[in-house]
Design a protein around this motif. Structure first.
Motif, PDB file in Angstrom:
ATOM      1  N   UNK A  48       0.854  -1.173   0.000  1.00 20.81           N
ATOM      2  CA  UNK A  48       0.000   0.000   0.000  1.00 20.81           C
ATOM      3  C   UNK A  48       0.899   1.234   0.000  1.00 20.81           C
ATOM      4  N   UNK A  49       0.969   1.896  -1.141  1.00 20.77           N
ATOM      5  CA  UNK A  49       1.831   3.075  -1.279  1.00 20.77           C
ATOM      6  C   UNK A  49       1.020   4.336  -1.519  1.00 20.77           C
ATOM      7  N   UNK A  50      -0.296   4.263  -1.286  1.00 25.44           N
ATOM      8  CA  UNK A  50      -1.131   5.434  -1.539  1.00 25.44           C
ATOM      9  C   UNK A  50      -1.640   6.080  -0.256  1.00 25.44           C
ATOM     10  N   UNK A  51      -1.527   5.395   0.876  1.00 26.07           N
ATOM     11  CA  UNK A  51      -1.961   5.952   2.145  1.00 26.07           C
ATOM     12  C   UNK A  51      -3.435   5.766   2.451  1.00 26.07           C
ATOM     13  N   UNK A  72       1.934 -11.915   0.073  1.00 29.10           N
ATOM     14  CA  UNK A  72       2.020 -10.978   1.191  1.00 29.10           C
ATOM     15  C   UNK A  72       1.439  -9.631   0.780  1.00 29.10           C
ATOM     16  N   UNK A  73       0.928  -8.915   1.769  1.00 26.96           N
ATOM     17  CA  UNK A  73       0.455  -7.554   1.542  1.00 26.96           C
ATOM     18  C   UNK A  73       0.653  -6.766   2.829  1.00 26.96           C
ATOM     19  N   UNK A  74       1.026  -5.506   2.634  1.00 28.83           N
ATOM     20  CA  UNK A  74       1.321  -4.666   3.801  1.00 28.83           C
ATOM     21  C   UNK A  74       1.420  -3.209   3.358  1.00 28.83           C
ATOM     22  N   UNK A  75       1.614  -2.317   4.328  1.00 28.41           N
ATOM     23  CA  UNK A  75       1.837  -0.905   4.022  1.00 28.41           C
ATOM     24  C   UNK A  75       3.288  -0.705   3.617  1.00 28.41           C
ATOM     25  N   UNK A  76       3.486   0.188   2.675  1.00 27.07           N
ATOM     26  CA  UNK A  76       4.831   0.564   2.235  1.00 27.07           C
ATOM     27  C   UNK A  76       5.315   1.727   3.109  1.00 27.07           C
ATOM     28  N   UNK A  78       6.716   4.464   1.969  1.00 23.66           N
ATOM     29  CA  UNK A  78       6.244   5.673   1.300  1.00 23.66           C
ATOM     30  C   UNK A  78       4.758   5.539   1.036  1.00 23.66           C
ATOM     31  N   UNK A  79       4.027   6.585   1.296  1.00 23.19           N
ATOM     32  CA  UNK A  79       2.572   6.559   1.153  1.00 23.19           C
ATOM     33  C   UNK A  79       2.082   7.665   0.219  1.00 23.19           C
ATOM     34  N   UNK A  80       2.839   7.954  -0.824  1.00 21.54           N
ATOM     35  CA  UNK A  80       2.480   9.099  -1.659  1.00 21.54           C
ATOM     36  C   UNK A  80       2.460   8.798  -3.163  1.00 21.54           C
ATOM     37  N   UNK A  81       2.258   7.548  -3.560  1.00 22.84           N
ATOM     38  CA  UNK A  81       2.239   7.214  -4.990  1.00 22.84           C
ATOM     39  C   UNK A  81       0.887   7.608  -5.595  1.00 22.84           C
ATOM     40  N   UNK A  82       0.929   8.327  -6.699  1.00 22.68           N
ATOM     41  CA  UNK A  82      -0.299   8.691  -7.400  1.00 22.68           C
ATOM     42  C   UNK A  82      -0.776   7.549  -8.293  1.00 22.68           C
ATOM     43  N   UNK A  83       0.165   6.836  -8.898  1.00 19.80           N
ATOM     44  CA  UNK A  83      -0.173   5.752  -9.820  1.00 19.80           C
ATOM     45  C   UNK A  83       0.403   4.434  -9.330  1.00 19.80           C
ATOM     46  N   UNK A 122       3.686  -5.131  -6.337  1.00 18.28           N
ATOM     47  CA  UNK A 122       2.717  -4.141  -6.793  1.00 18.28           C
ATOM     48  C   UNK A 122       2.689  -3.030  -5.759  1.00 18.28           C
ATOM     49  N   UNK A 123       3.083  -1.825  -6.190  1.00  9.88           N
ATOM     50  CA  UNK A 123       3.042  -0.643  -5.329  1.00  9.88           C
ATOM     51  C   UNK A 123       1.754   0.106  -5.670  1.00  9.88           C
ATOM     52  N   UNK A 124       0.806   0.078  -4.766  1.00 13.43           N
ATOM     53  CA  UNK A 124      -0.515   0.637  -5.027  1.00 13.43           C
ATOM     54  C   UNK A 124      -0.482   2.156  -4.975  1.00 13.43           C
ATOM     55  N   UNK A 125      -0.996   2.773  -6.023  1.00 12.86           N
ATOM     56  CA  UNK A 125      -1.113   4.220  -6.082  1.00 12.86           C
ATOM     57  C   UNK A 125      -2.538   4.659  -5.805  1.00 12.86           C
TER      58      UNK A 125
END
Length: 142
Positions: A48-51, A72-76, A78-83, A122-125
């Motif tokens: 999760x990179x979008x916050x 696996x899934x978790x928070x990244x 950095x939490x500021x990816x737009x895309x 996968x870095x979620x935006x």
């Protein structure tokens, strides 16, 4: 006579030494080391990179519904990816194009690491809701 015998002897020795040298030489082939191609749906991590709270869990469910194995899934950090960005850890993985298509993204990069334990990250935006919603013509039975 002495000269002919010694000359013949040296000629024979020279021929034998030359042929031994040539027979002992082998052409070295440079072999590129390729990452093994894995014939399975692939191991994917979701970050999760979008916050937005719950984005990783929603993306995990979406990818599993589309046949991908999210390990696996978790928070990244950095939490500021737009895309949303797809990072391939195994460049030889044959599921990469299908994953990019499922993510509706062209933001694909390769970061090879021999220590990687997944095929893709996968870095979620902030665009993730547009990715997981059904396309026009599809229905959401839930």
């Amino acid at each position: 006579m002495f000269f002919r015998t010694h000359f013949s002897f040296f000629a024979v020795v020279a021929v034998v030494v030359t042929s031994l040298c040539l027979c002992g030489c082998k052409e070295e082939k440079v072999v590129e080391e390729k990452q093994p191609v894995r014939h399975y749906k692939g191991d994917i991590e979701v970050l999760n990179s979008c916050g937005m709270q719950g984005a990783a869990a929603k993306m995990r469910a979406y990818l599993r519904e589309n046949g991908f194995d999210v390990v696996s899934y978790r928070n990244d950090r950095l939490q500021n990816y737009d895309e949303t960005i797809l990072v391939l850890r195994n460049p030889e993985w044959e599921g990469a194009k299908a994953l990019a298509k499922a993510l509706k993204t062209e933001n694909v990069m390769t970061v090879f690491s021999k220590r990687a334990v997944v095929d893709a990250s996968v870095y979620i935006g902030k665009d993730f809701e547009q990715i997981i919603k059904p396309d026009q013509g599809e229905t959401d039975d839930n």
